[in-house]
Design an enzyme around this catalytic site. Sequence first.
Site, short mmCIF file in Angstrom:
data_model
loop_
_atom_site.label_atom_id
_atom_site.label_comp_id
_atom_site.label_asym_id
_atom_site.label_seq_id
_atom_site.Cartn_x
_atom_site.Cartn_y
_atom_site.Cartn_z
N SER A 253 0.82 -1.21 0.00
CA SER A 253 0.00 0.00 0.00
C SER A 253 0.85 1.25 0.00
CB SER A 253 -0.92 0.01 1.22
OG SER A 253 -0.22 0.44 2.36
N LYS A 254 0.30 2.25 -0.62
CA LYS A 254 1.00 3.51 -0.73
C LYS A 254 1.14 4.15 0.66
CE LYS A 254 0.50 8.01 -2.95
NZ LYS A 254 -0.43 8.87 -3.68
N ARG A 255 0.09 4.05 1.43
CA ARG A 255 0.08 4.69 2.75
C ARG A 255 1.20 4.18 3.64
NH1 ARG A 255 -5.72 5.11 5.44
NH2 ARG A 255 -4.45 6.21 6.95
#
Length: 484
Positions: A253-255
Site C-alpha cells: 500500500s501507498k500509505r
Amino acid sequence: MGEVRTRFAPSPTGYMHIGNLRTALYAYLIAKSKDGKFVLRIEDTDQDRYVDDAIDVIYKTLKIVGLEHDEGPDIGGDYGPYIQSERKGIYEKYAKELIDKGEAYYCFCSKERLDDLREKNQNKKTPFKYDGHCRSLTEAQVKEKLEAGESYVIRQKMPQTGTTTFKDEVFGKITVENSSLDDNILIKSDGMPTYNFANVIDDHLMDITHVVRGSEYLSSTPKYNLLYKAFGWEIPTYIHLPLILREDGKKLSKREGDASFEDLYYQGYLKEAIINYIALLGWSPGTEQELFTLEELIENFSIRGLSKSPAIFDIEKLKWMNGEYIRKLSLDEFEEVATPYFKEAIKKKEVDYSVLSRLLHTRTEVLSDIPEQLDFVDELPDYDIDLYIHKRMKTNPENALIYLKEVVKVLEGLEAWNFDTIHDSLMELVKKLGAKNGQVLWPVRVALSGKQYTPGGGIELAELLGKEESLKRIKIGIKKLSNI
RNA sequence: GACCCCUUAGUCAAGUGGUUAAGAUACCGCCCUUUCACGGCGGUGACAGGGGUUCGAAUCCCCUAGGGGUCACCA
C-alpha cells in the site's frame, strides 16, 4: 475464437504500485502472446478521488516499461471513449434496460437510513447487507418519487435463492450462495456508475475477451457474472491474479510507504529488471530461464504458469536481478546510466568517468549505491592506522610505513600516469623488495582511500585519483604511520 | 464475524499418483585475487498438522491450523 482483447483499467490515483504494474504486464502479455490487442481504459468514476496528472503517471509508466497499448484515451480506437467519465450516458441506458427487465431497481434510501442500518448491523455483529427496502416499490410509487425529484441510486436485484458459479482460469470453478450477494449499487446518485457496473458494461462493449485483474475481485465476480447473464451477454474469460504482498505478508500500500514503480525506478533500478522481476512474481515459465526481455516474456507467457497463492515482494531478489541487468550493459551503456550518480558522488575532483565505469560496473547492484562507494574520492576520510593491519596480506603499520616510502619514490618518478604504468612500476617494486603483492598494495589502497573496502585496488585508485592527489594521500599515510 | 480463496526451504518457485522433491535468491564455505565485487565450485535448508483413498501420495478426498481477500453511492 476471435481476436484476444485484454485491458488494463486503472483508476487514476496518481500512483502506480507494483501490483498494478504487474496486472498491466500480464494483461499485455496475454494479449500479445496471442497476437491480440491491449487496451487502456481509465476508470475515473469516483469524482471525489480525482487527482490531477494521475493519468499522465499512467501513460508515462506504461511508456517507460514498454507496455504500449493499442487503444486508449490518448491514441483513440474503435471502442472509445476510453475514459469512463466520458461514457456516463452509456451506463445510464443499460441500467434502465436492466430495470425494465426486472433485474435492477430504483432505490431512494437516504444515506442516513443506510448508515443507520449499517450501525445496527454492526451491533448485531452481522455483515452489512442492504435490506431490500426499495425492492418492492410499485411502479406508481417509483414514478411519484422520480417526479418529485427525489435523489436515487439504481441497484442490482440479486436472486435470493440458488447459487452462482463461474470459472476462473487460475482459480477454477467457484460457487457462491446467491443469498449472500448484496444488492449492489450500479448507478450512484450523481449519475456515475460504480466500478461494479461500469467494468461489466465496458468490458462487453469493448469486446474484452480476457478479464485480467487482481484476486481482490474474485469475491465480487459472481455479481458481474449475474450482470452478464441478465443482459444475455457472453461471459469473458476471467483471469484473477494472486496478490503481491510485502515482506510482512500484508498487501502493498501507498500509505505504508511501499515502493511504487516510480520509487524503484528513481532509486536506480532498471526498468527491464523491474519488469522481469515482477513477471516472475506469480508466474513461472516452467523452465529454468529467469532472465527475460519483454519480447521473450511474450513468447513464453502462458496462463497455465500463473500461480494461485500470493507472492511476497522480495527486494533482495530484485537487487540481484538488477545487478544482472547492469552487468549485461556495455561499459558505455553503464556509464550513461551511472553518470548522474557519478555527478552526485564527486563534486570537487575531475575524474575520468570511463575509469569510474570500469571500476563500478561489476560492483553496482542498484545505481543509487554508487555514491557511497565513491565517498572517498573528493576527500580522504580520516582513518585509523589499524586499517593497515591485514593478517592475510601480512601487513602491519611497521612494514606498511617502509613499503609506502618506497612506493612514493617509485611513483614520483613516473612520467605517464595510467593503469599500465602504475601497475608495472609497482609490480617491479614488489619484486625488488621480495614482498607479496598484497603487502605493498594493501597499504597503498588504504592510504588512498582510508577505507576498508573500495571499488578496485591500489593501482586502480591511484589511476582514478591522479598522480598529485595519490602522492599527497600516500604521504599523509606515511605521516600517520610515522607518528606512532 | 460471514463468505470465498490459498498453503513445497527466509523469499520466488518446478512438480498434474511412482523423482535421491528441480532451479533461483539469500546465507555459509572453498577457489580466483592487491580489499571489495564479478566469476567458478560446493554446502545448510521445504512438501503446515492429522486422518483417509491407493500396492504407492507433495500430488486425490476430509478435518484442523495458519495466511489472505471481500463484505462502500472506492476501485
